[in-house]
Motif scaffolding. Structure first.
Motif, PDB file in Angstrom:
ATOM      1  N   THR A  37      38.430  36.431  56.460  1.00 14.62           N
ATOM      2  CA  THR A  37      37.278  36.842  56.155  1.00 14.62           C
ATOM      3  C   THR A  37      37.320  36.827  54.673  1.00 14.62           C
ATOM      4  O   THR A  37      36.378  36.600  54.137  1.00 14.62           O
ATOM      5  CB  THR A  37      37.296  38.336  56.306  1.00 14.62           C
ATOM      6  OG1 THR A  37      37.251  38.749  57.788  1.00 14.62           O
ATOM      7  CG2 THR A  37      36.128  39.113  55.867  1.00 14.62           C
ATOM      8  N   CYS A  38      38.526  36.789  53.987  1.00 13.56           N
ATOM      9  CA  CYS A  38      38.327  36.507  52.500  1.00 13.56           C
ATOM     10  C   CYS A  38      37.750  35.269  51.989  1.00 13.56           C
ATOM     11  O   CYS A  38      37.151  35.002  50.723  1.00 13.56           O
ATOM     12  CB  CYS A  38      39.680  36.496  51.736  1.00 13.56           C
ATOM     13  SG  CYS A  38      40.512  37.991  51.886  1.00 13.56           S
ATOM     14  N   VAL A  55      42.807  38.172  38.901  1.00 12.32           N
ATOM     15  CA  VAL A  55      42.052  38.561  38.123  1.00 12.32           C
ATOM     16  C   VAL A  55      41.748  39.954  38.265  1.00 12.32           C
ATOM     17  O   VAL A  55      41.984  40.816  37.177  1.00 12.32           O
ATOM     18  CB  VAL A  55      40.713  37.880  38.284  1.00 12.32           C
ATOM     19  CG1 VAL A  55      39.553  38.713  37.103  1.00 12.32           C
ATOM     20  CG2 VAL A  55      40.749  36.314  37.961  1.00 12.32           C
ATOM     21  N   LEU A  56      41.826  40.644  39.546  1.00  9.64           N
ATOM     22  CA  LEU A  56      41.415  42.138  39.440  1.00  9.64           C
ATOM     23  C   LEU A  56      42.558  42.739  39.212  1.00  9.64           C
ATOM     24  O   LEU A  56      42.383  43.697  38.346  1.00  9.64           O
ATOM     25  CB  LEU A  56      41.046  42.318  40.935  1.00  9.64           C
ATOM     26  CG  LEU A  56      40.547  43.784  41.247  1.00  9.64           C
ATOM     27  CD1 LEU A  56      39.404  43.968  40.662  1.00  9.64           C
ATOM     28  CD2 LEU A  56      40.625  44.074  42.647  1.00  9.64           C
ATOM     29  N   THR A  87      42.699  36.865  45.052  1.00  7.74           N
ATOM     30  CA  THR A  87      43.452  38.160  44.984  1.00  7.74           C
ATOM     31  C   THR A  87      43.246  38.748  46.232  1.00  7.74           C
ATOM     32  O   THR A  87      43.505  39.852  46.435  1.00  7.74           O
ATOM     33  CB  THR A  87      43.114  38.977  43.968  1.00  7.74           C
ATOM     34  OG1 THR A  87      41.743  39.412  44.251  1.00  7.74           O
ATOM     35  CG2 THR A  87      42.869  38.398  42.587  1.00  7.74           C
ATOM     36  N   CYS A  88      42.806  38.245  47.271  1.00  5.34           N
ATOM     37  CA  CYS A  88      42.108  38.624  48.530  1.00  5.34           C
ATOM     38  C   CYS A  88      42.994  38.215  49.717  1.00  5.34           C
ATOM     39  O   CYS A  88      43.742  37.247  49.660  1.00  5.34           O
ATOM     40  CB  CYS A  88      40.546  38.290  48.796  1.00  5.34           C
ATOM     41  SG  CYS A  88      40.089  38.942  50.363  1.00  5.34           S
ATOM     42  N   GLY A  89      43.373  39.269  50.533  1.00  6.49           N
ATOM     43  CA  GLY A  89      44.112  38.969  51.793  1.00  6.49           C
ATOM     44  C   GLY A  89      45.463  39.667  51.465  1.00  6.49           C
ATOM     45  O   GLY A  89      45.891  39.884  50.573  1.00  6.49           O
ATOM     46  N   THR A 100      39.390  47.203  44.879  1.00 10.44           N
ATOM     47  CA  THR A 100      40.693  47.739  44.167  1.00 10.44           C
ATOM     48  C   THR A 100      41.677  46.480  44.937  1.00 10.44           C
ATOM     49  O   THR A 100      41.294  46.047  46.116  1.00 10.44           O
ATOM     50  CB  THR A 100      40.936  49.022  44.766  1.00 10.44           C
ATOM     51  OG1 THR A 100      40.893  49.166  46.099  1.00 10.44           O
ATOM     52  CG2 THR A 100      39.960  50.051  44.271  1.00 10.44           C
ATOM     53  N   PRO A 101      42.918  46.505  44.686  1.00  7.18           N
ATOM     54  CA  PRO A 101      43.925  45.905  45.245  1.00  7.18           C
ATOM     55  C   PRO A 101      44.279  46.160  46.626  1.00  7.18           C
ATOM     56  O   PRO A 101      44.333  45.432  47.349  1.00  7.18           O
ATOM     57  CB  PRO A 101      45.265  45.883  44.330  1.00  7.18           C
ATOM     58  CG  PRO A 101      44.610  46.247  43.000  1.00  7.18           C
ATOM     59  CD  PRO A 101      43.366  47.115  43.210  1.00  7.18           C
TER      60      PRO A 101
END
Length: 293
Positions: A225-226, A253-254, A243-245, A214-215
């Protein structure tokens, strides 16, 4: 007959294993007259499965913790599901690690006592036992126990049983191999707990788990870590990186899975047009198993 004494039946005649097969029906009678408070590890180590099956909740509740050090795999396998609700965390931690391979569906009835699980014990659990654990057990377990779980065990966890029970500290303790066993149902409700992920764990995450993050989960993972997503062998997981971080530049995308009816999901080689998250999941499964679920 020492076992007859343990069960409060000092006058019960000595019987052998063969006769126990015939007299298996006596278990309910034995269970009515138990006195397990004097049992020792040396005695429990020699207990026949029928005696193990006969023990009740009251028996476990009065048995000294040190007596649990003698229980064998075969004995643990025979424990009655209802009876084990009388076992405490202190008693559980005394059971030998290799004996934990004896747990089957009977572990479903264990709740707070799971706080006694050790890393060694968790590492010996079968996939059948792992699939029977409930949310009360996961909630009670310490982070150290999560360090022992194997990929095969994690892959058999019940769908959604981890929701609200796993913590960032728990995730941080899991091995990278174990994380590769997570599926979409396991991770779909996670948020801030994802802060516990390590870079090497994200490298091993599979397609289904990646697209279900999830976001809130992705926003809780540090930028450093991403980078683990970029080193993944999964194209779908690599696509999650943007989309990470906490400072992700765009929903990517997510978020599109949630915000728009038509999305483009990265699956296998190239872009595959899909409609909605469940179709993304089907596309991934088709790529992996060549059949739709």
């Amino acid at each position: 007959n020492r076992y007859a004494q343990i069960f409060g039946m000092a006058t019960f005649p000595r019987i052998n294993a063969g006769l126990l097969l015939i007299l298996g029906g006596l278990s309910s009678a034995i269970a009515q007259k138990q006195n397990c408070s004097t049992a020792t590890a040396a005695e429990t180590a020699k207990m026949h499965a029928y005696w193990c099956r006969a023990m009740t909740m009251d028996c476990f509740a009065t048995m000294p913790a040190h007596a649990f050090e003698g229980f064998t795999k075969g004995c643990v396998e025979s424990f009655d599901g209802t009876a084990i609700q009388g076992i405490t965390a202190e008693q559980i931690k005394r059971i030998p690690g290799d004996s934990f391979a004896g747990w089957q569906s009977n572990i479903e009835y264990m709740g707070p006592a799971c706080a006694g699980f050790t890393e060694d014990q968790a590492g010996n659990m079968t996939e059948y036992a792992c699939g029977a654990m409930g949310i009360d057990c996961f909630t009670a377990m310490t982070s150290d126990a999560y360090a022992g779980f194997t990929k095969e065990c994690v892959g058999n966890w019940r769908d959604n049983e981890l929701g609200g029970s796993v913590t960032a500290k728990d995730l941080a303790k899991m091995s990278s191999s174990a994380v590769s066993g997570l599926n979409d149902h396991d991770v779909s409700s996670w948020g801030v707990e994802c802060a516990g992920f390590r870079k090497e764990q994200l490298q091993e995450m599979n397609d289904l788990a990646c697209v279900a993050l999830t976001p809130d989960c992705l926003g809780s993972i540090s930028n450093k870590t991403c980078a683990g997503f970029l080193d993944s062998k999964s194209t779908a997981c690599q696509a999650i990186y943007n989309t990470c971080g906490p400072n992700a530049a765009s929903p990517g995308v997510l978020a599109s899975f949630v915000q728009f009816p038509v999305v483009m999901a990265v699956v296998g080689f190239g872009l595959v047009p899909t409609v909605g998250y469940k179709y993304v999941r089907k596309a991934i499964l088709m790529r992996k198993y060549e059949t739709l679920p």
